[in-house]
Design an enzyme around this catalytic site. Structure first.
Site, PDB file in Angstrom:
ATOM      1  N   TYR A 168      -9.403   4.152  -2.191  1.00  0.00           N
ATOM      2  CA  TYR A 168      -8.577   3.017  -2.191  1.00  0.00           C
ATOM      3  C   TYR A 168      -7.148   3.265  -1.958  1.00  0.00           C
ATOM      4  O   TYR A 168      -6.851   4.552  -1.826  1.00  0.00           O
ATOM      5  CB  TYR A 168      -8.752   2.080  -3.651  1.00  0.00           C
ATOM      6  CG  TYR A 168      -8.476   2.728  -4.940  1.00  0.00           C
ATOM      7  CD1 TYR A 168      -9.264   2.109  -5.974  1.00  0.00           C
ATOM      8  CD2 TYR A 168      -7.639   3.705  -5.102  1.00  0.00           C
ATOM      9  CE1 TYR A 168      -9.081   2.502  -7.187  1.00  0.00           C
ATOM     10  CE2 TYR A 168      -7.767   4.401  -6.472  1.00  0.00           C
ATOM     11  CZ  TYR A 168      -8.261   3.501  -7.550  1.00  0.00           C
ATOM     12  OH  TYR A 168      -8.164   3.955  -8.796  1.00  0.00           O
ATOM     13  N   GLU A 169      -6.409   2.306  -1.636  1.00  0.00           N
ATOM     14  CA  GLU A 169      -5.096   2.520  -1.113  1.00  0.00           C
ATOM     15  C   GLU A 169      -5.161   3.259   0.511  1.00  0.00           C
ATOM     16  O   GLU A 169      -4.301   3.758   0.677  1.00  0.00           O
ATOM     17  CB  GLU A 169      -4.168   3.289  -1.990  1.00  0.00           C
ATOM     18  CG  GLU A 169      -4.159   2.894  -3.499  1.00  0.00           C
ATOM     19  CD  GLU A 169      -3.385   1.488  -3.380  1.00  0.00           C
ATOM     20  OE1 GLU A 169      -3.137   0.937  -2.775  1.00  0.00           O
ATOM     21  OE2 GLU A 169      -3.296   1.166  -4.831  1.00  0.00           O
ATOM     22  N   GLY A 170      -6.182   2.915   1.091  1.00  0.00           N
ATOM     23  CA  GLY A 170      -6.450   3.220   2.165  1.00  0.00           C
ATOM     24  C   GLY A 170      -7.175   4.601   2.195  1.00  0.00           C
ATOM     25  O   GLY A 170      -6.743   5.663   1.334  1.00  0.00           O
ATOM     26  N   ARG A 229       0.027   4.180  -2.723  1.00  0.00           N
ATOM     27  CA  ARG A 229       0.018   5.332  -2.429  1.00  0.00           C
ATOM     28  C   ARG A 229       0.541   6.342  -3.276  1.00  0.00           C
ATOM     29  O   ARG A 229       0.045   7.479  -3.686  1.00  0.00           O
ATOM     30  CB  ARG A 229       0.043   5.563  -0.812  1.00  0.00           C
ATOM     31  CG  ARG A 229      -1.205   5.162  -0.086  1.00  0.00           C
ATOM     32  CD  ARG A 229      -0.755   4.941   1.374  1.00  0.00           C
ATOM     33  NE  ARG A 229      -1.678   4.226   2.051  1.00  0.00           N
ATOM     34  CZ  ARG A 229      -1.719   3.507   3.109  1.00  0.00           C
ATOM     35  NH1 ARG A 229      -0.324   3.167   3.970  1.00  0.00           N
ATOM     36  NH2 ARG A 229      -2.658   2.790   3.670  1.00  0.00           N
ATOM     37  N   LEU A 245       0.987  -1.168  -0.014  1.00  0.00           N
ATOM     38  CA  LEU A 245      -0.089   0.105   0.013  1.00  0.00           C
ATOM     39  C   LEU A 245       0.902   1.055  -0.082  1.00  0.00           C
ATOM     40  O   LEU A 245       0.481   2.185  -0.470  1.00  0.00           O
ATOM     41  CB  LEU A 245      -0.949   0.030   1.142  1.00  0.00           C
ATOM     42  CG  LEU A 245      -2.090  -1.015   1.173  1.00  0.00           C
ATOM     43  CD1 LEU A 245      -2.834  -1.117   2.618  1.00  0.00           C
ATOM     44  CD2 LEU A 245      -3.054  -0.817  -0.032  1.00  0.00           C
TER      45      LEU A 245
END
Length: 601
Positions: free
Chosen positions: A408-410, A270, A266
């Site tokens: 997404y990606e946190g 990011r 991730l």
């Protein structure tokens, strides 16, 4: 080894306490000839294969997304980050960012397929796989013969990724695991050949990663394609595993290492996501400028109206800032990887540690650029007026596609809290000295301020002084919060969010100023007046945000004399000696955009 690296390369998060010179950062103006050629070939592919067929993506033509991915594979674009010995191009981190940037601007559907395959679908194997796993799978993924997908999220495990219920049970003869569970929001599920699956073995505290080949006869089934707001031709399905047999040799890394794999994947995701939002901003800004020049109202082009020019200037400024910060961080990561490799570390380990070092910057960029692309597309619709709301123009699909980037990606909320949390952890480990500078800020607050008027005749001298003061605001607010709450700070999420916004604005504003200062030294100030205007405009807006979020933080955890002193400090640290003429800055930027009829920086 760390000592040697330390002499050459700045550590992640140190931008907050260390002055960075413009000569020490990488900017888009520093691309090599090879990188520029790569950029141009990617743009040619995108214009011909993606932009020209945008309507197919909007009509949910999943087969066209898959066909486009195969073409990208034939051109070598799926293997840019893959080492040469596994069939890739083995490019440096900046070059991989560049490809991700320019391949992602036409449609979010392809961008998501590309990112899911090259990033979280392939990268965990190149970074954590055994030699046998890499030789078996990576060349097929790099060429586009096979496509990858990543199965982490579950109905009950989203942001809390380590809470997944999918189980992996070792067979009686010890030759394979049986995986059972449900995964959701799986990008590329409809056409992938391989899954990276995370499951829990027994009562392990942490999940474990597995490489699972997509074979429907092996207990793998899927729901229909999800109906989504945007990225409509990105294949997104739920995937079910029912005692799916996976050979023991397909475990990725060690047992219980899955959460670490997921988090490190991730981190890379990011910063690559930030890159994937850049060309979309350029294209949306260019589209808005062209439309504004062509649209006649009240007998004149709407590009001559101040209200429209203001929007165009802000859109371009945020895109320019995003480029500045993204490539600054990318080169820092590349340099860190090279330094570790020079010390004898394997490429796998060097890349993992290089990206992990800059996890704070990766989170900052993910938040800032994903929010900027949403604002950019929103303003793009506004410039187009009623036409912007129509599917006949590209603005509404750009707005819909942009929306997922904040999730997404946190989620951006998770990433905001992570950026501050990781910085504090680095300080506690002694990797970034926050305590010393924070104590100096406290001493400064107790002292009598200087009333001398500094000499700000040199370009950006005042702006750089202001950035240094904004760093003091962060140290003041975050330092006091840590003193007050200690380990309990994690539970004060609204305070962390306010501190994160201050941190984000510091990094973005400083990166933009340093890029422009470097450019001005190279080209001459008179040649880059518009870029100077963008750097000043971005900082002006950043100061406002820091002021607002600083006040919110101070009001929420202090009172009485302490609060009054900190509010006085905030006022002092966010004060301009010479306020910029904001309207004139926007006018200068807009004038250039309108004359060039596109984003031209």
């Amino acid at each position: 080894m760390a000592d040697t690296i330390e002499k050459n390369v700045t550590r992640g998060g140190q931008f907050l306490v260390k002055e960075t010179k413009c000569e020490d950062i990488f900017t888009p103006e520093d691309f090599s000839e090879e990188q520029l050629m790569m950029r141009d070939s990617v743009k040619e592919f995108v214009d011909k294969e993606l932009w020209a067929h945008k309507d197919r993506f909007e009509k949910k033509d999943y087969a066209y997304t898959e066909a486009s991915m195969r073409k990208a594979g034939e051109l070598g674009l799926l293997g840019v980050a893959v080492p040469e010995e596994y069939g890739g191009l083995g490019m440096g981190f900046v070059s991989t960012m560049l490809v991700c940037d320019y391949i992602s601007g036409a449609t979010g559907s392809f961008s998501t397929a590309f990112g899911a395959h090259t990033g979280i679908g392939t990268m965990p194997i190149t970074l954590y796989g055994t030699e046998e796993q890499k030789k078996k799978y990576v060349p097929k993924l790099a060429s586009g013969e096979w496509f990858g997908a990543y199965c982490l999220t579950e109905p009950g495990a989203g942001s809390d990724a380590n809470s997944g219920k999918t189980k992996a049970v070792l067979s009686e003869d010890g030759t394979h695991y049986l995986i059972t569970g449900q995964k959701m929001w799986i990008s590329n599920a409809g056409f992938c050949s391989l899954f990276i699956v995370f499951a829990r073995i027994g009562d392990d505290k942490n999940i474990t990663g597995f490489i699972v080949e997509n074979n429907p006869s092996n207990g793998i089934s899927m729901n229909e394609e999800e109906h989504k707001l945007g990225i409509r031709a990105s294949s997104t399905r739920q995937v079910f595993f029912n005692e799916t047999k996976v050979p023991v040799e397909n475990m990725l890394s060690e047992r219980g290492n899955g959460f670490k794999i997921a988090m490190n994947a991730l981190n890379v995701g990011r910063i690559k996501l930030a890159a994937a939002c850049l060309d979309a901003q350029r294209r949306v800004t260019s589209g808005a400028v062209k439309y504004a020049n062509e649209r006649i109202q009240f007998n004149t082009s709407i590009s001559s109206f101040g209200a429209i020019r203001s929007k165009l200037a802000e859109m371009a400024t945020n895109a320019y800032a995003g480029e500045s910060a993204s490539y600054r961080a990318a080169k820092d990561i590349e340099d860190r990887i090279a330094a570790r490799e020079a010390e004898g570390t394997s490429h796998q380990e060097a890349e993992l540690k290089g990206v992990e070092e800059y996890a704070i910057e990766c989170s900052i960029l993910k938040v800032a650029v994903s929010e900027d692309v949403q604002n950019c597309s929103d303003e793009g619709i506004q410039v187009f007026g009623g036409m912007g709301f129509s599917e006949d123009t590209p603005m509404e699909s750009a707005w819909r596609d942009a929306r997922i980037a904040r999730i997404y990606e946190g989620t951006n909320e998770i990433n905001r809290m992570l950026s501050v949390g990781m910085l504090i952890k680095k300080a506690m480990k002694g990797h970034v000295d926050l305590l010393g500078p924070a104590m100096k800020v406290q001493e400064e607050l107790m002292g009598i301020p200087s009333f001398d008027t500094p000499d700000y005749s040199e370009l950006f001298s005042e702006e750089k002084a202001i950035v240094a003061n904004l760093k003091k605001v962060f140290l003041m607010v975050a330092g006091s919060a840590v003193q007050k709450y200690g380990p309990e700070l994690d539970s004060h999420q609204q305070l962390l969010m306010a501190a994160a916004d201050i941190l984000i604005e510091i990094y973005m504003a400083e990166s933009t100023i340093l890029r422009t200062e470097k450019l001005a030294k190279k080209e001459g100030e008179d040649k880059v007046q518009e870029q100077i205007a963008m750097a000043k405009l971005y900082l002006y807006k950043a100061v406002d945000i820091v002021n607002l979020r600083g006040k919110e933080g101070i009001a929420s955890f202090s009172e009485g004399d302490e609060q009054r002193m900190m509010l006085m400090g905030l006022k002092r640290f966010t004060k301009y000696t010479n306020l910029p003429n904001v309207v004139a800055l926007r006018e200068k930027i807009a004038e250039k955009l309108v004359a060039e009829n596109s984003y031209c920086f």
